[in-house]
Design a protein around this motif. Sequence first.
Motif, PDB file in Angstrom:
ATOM      1  N   UNK A 141      40.065  37.968  49.002  1.00  0.00           N
ATOM      2  CA  UNK A 141      40.032  36.589  49.590  1.00  0.00           C
ATOM      3  C   UNK A 141      38.942  36.037  49.950  1.00  0.00           C
ATOM      4  N   UNK A 142      38.560  34.946  49.605  1.00  0.00           N
ATOM      5  CA  UNK A 142      37.087  34.121  50.068  1.00  0.00           C
ATOM      6  C   UNK A 142      36.302  34.348  48.830  1.00  0.00           C
ATOM      7  N   UNK A 143      36.491  35.226  47.892  1.00  0.00           N
ATOM      8  CA  UNK A 143      35.318  35.524  46.909  1.00  0.00           C
ATOM      9  C   UNK A 143      35.568  34.334  45.862  1.00  0.00           C
ATOM     10  N   UNK A 144      34.176  33.766  45.346  1.00  0.00           N
ATOM     11  CA  UNK A 144      33.956  32.733  44.357  1.00  0.00           C
ATOM     12  C   UNK A 144      34.098  33.535  43.178  1.00  0.00           C
ATOM     13  N   UNK A 145      34.983  33.032  42.168  1.00  0.00           N
ATOM     14  CA  UNK A 145      34.997  33.461  40.679  1.00  0.00           C
ATOM     15  C   UNK A 145      34.744  32.433  39.732  1.00  0.00           C
ATOM     16  N   UNK A 146      34.296  32.890  38.756  1.00  0.00           N
ATOM     17  CA  UNK A 146      33.712  31.999  37.473  1.00  0.00           C
ATOM     18  C   UNK A 146      34.666  32.298  36.463  1.00  0.00           C
ATOM     19  N   UNK A 147      34.881  31.526  35.481  1.00  0.00           N
ATOM     20  CA  UNK A 147      35.804  31.677  34.369  1.00  0.00           C
ATOM     21  C   UNK A 147      35.262  33.110  33.580  1.00  0.00           C
ATOM     22  N   UNK A 148      36.304  34.070  33.377  1.00  0.00           N
ATOM     23  CA  UNK A 148      35.883  35.039  32.602  1.00  0.00           C
ATOM     24  C   UNK A 148      35.713  36.306  33.624  1.00  0.00           C
ATOM     25  N   UNK A 149      35.483  36.188  34.814  1.00  0.00           N
ATOM     26  CA  UNK A 149      35.473  37.127  35.786  1.00  0.00           C
ATOM     27  C   UNK A 149      36.711  38.178  35.619  1.00  0.00           C
ATOM     28  N   UNK A 150      36.447  39.546  35.928  1.00  0.00           N
ATOM     29  CA  UNK A 150      37.538  40.423  35.886  1.00  0.00           C
ATOM     30  C   UNK A 150      38.258  40.105  37.117  1.00  0.00           C
ATOM     31  N   UNK A 151      39.614  39.931  37.102  1.00  0.00           N
ATOM     32  CA  UNK A 151      40.407  40.014  38.200  1.00  0.00           C
ATOM     33  C   UNK A 151      41.182  41.224  38.610  1.00  0.00           C
ATOM     34  N   UNK A 152      41.795  41.893  37.461  1.00  0.00           N
ATOM     35  CA  UNK A 152      42.577  42.850  37.685  1.00  0.00           C
ATOM     36  C   UNK A 152      42.941  43.543  36.302  1.00  0.00           C
ATOM     37  N   UNK A 153      44.111  44.077  36.105  1.00  0.00           N
ATOM     38  CA  UNK A 153      44.761  44.541  34.721  1.00  0.00           C
ATOM     39  C   UNK A 153      46.032  44.170  34.719  1.00  0.00           C
ATOM     40  N   UNK A 154      46.659  44.014  33.373  1.00  0.00           N
ATOM     41  CA  UNK A 154      48.160  43.711  33.350  1.00  0.00           C
ATOM     42  C   UNK A 154      48.843  44.912  33.726  1.00  0.00           C
ATOM     43  N   UNK A 155      49.848  44.466  34.342  1.00  0.00           N
ATOM     44  CA  UNK A 155      50.998  45.593  34.887  1.00  0.00           C
ATOM     45  C   UNK A 155      52.406  45.255  34.702  1.00  0.00           C
ATOM     46  N   UNK A 156      53.081  45.868  35.255  1.00  0.00           N
ATOM     47  CA  UNK A 156      54.493  45.790  35.212  1.00  0.00           C
ATOM     48  C   UNK A 156      55.257  45.720  36.744  1.00  0.00           C
ATOM     49  N   UNK A 157      54.575  45.062  37.700  1.00  0.00           N
ATOM     50  CA  UNK A 157      54.961  45.181  39.075  1.00  0.00           C
ATOM     51  C   UNK A 157      55.681  43.781  39.402  1.00  0.00           C
TER      52      UNK A 157
END
Length: 238
Positions: free
Chosen positions: A160-176
């Motif tokens: 929370x609070x982090x600035x991201x740019x298009x294409x930055x890694x957020x996470x991985x696809x899961x099944x939660x």
Amino acid sequence: MSQAQPKRDSPPVPALLTLPFTGRWIARNSPARRIPSHGTDLLGERYAIDFIGVDERGRTAATRSWGTFFGTEPPERFVGFGRPILAPSGGTVVHAHDGEPDHVARRSQLSLVPYALGQAARLRQGVGAIAGNHVVIQLADGAGFAALVHLRNGSVRVRVGEVVHTGDLLAQCGNSGNSTQPHVHLQVMDNLDLSRAAGLPVRFRSYRVWPPGGRGAELHESGIPGEGAVVEPFRPMV
């Protein structure tokens, strides 16, 4: 936790995003087919769309077993499980949740029926039971809040609070969360308070699409993939 966008008198302009992944994915529950796309306006889902990772032959999983037809399957069997999920636009992370387990996957009707009957109970358990691990980004252009949902347990890489740019890694696809096989659910909404949030339309820029029916690939400068279309981000050489 309410950060409402200004009220609009005219229909909202679609948020222009980039597909939040690389490789090929198939579109499901697309707003190009119907609105509300997931059959409800609740939780800001009016224009939500799902993407399931596929291989070059359009398969969500390369192997089958008895569980495919009569039971459940491990999420690791599926092409999309563990694939990188990327920021679809620049902005600021306003919510990030991790720690929800990845469930077994369900393709058989025998396993889907009892799962569907448990939907009401999951709703009562709260956002974690529905969204699973997820990230919400306040879009830099004021177009709303983009939520990416059903992420892999332990894979969320932003705070929370982090600035991201298009294409930055957020996470991985899961099944939660409320998910029957690994996929990413994306929606844009006007409010972080899901009890009041209204879904907002989206369009994606620069992608290659293979429509259902075996036709050849088409290039789209912007649009929303149709139900069952296979898509892949297109990044022209410069």
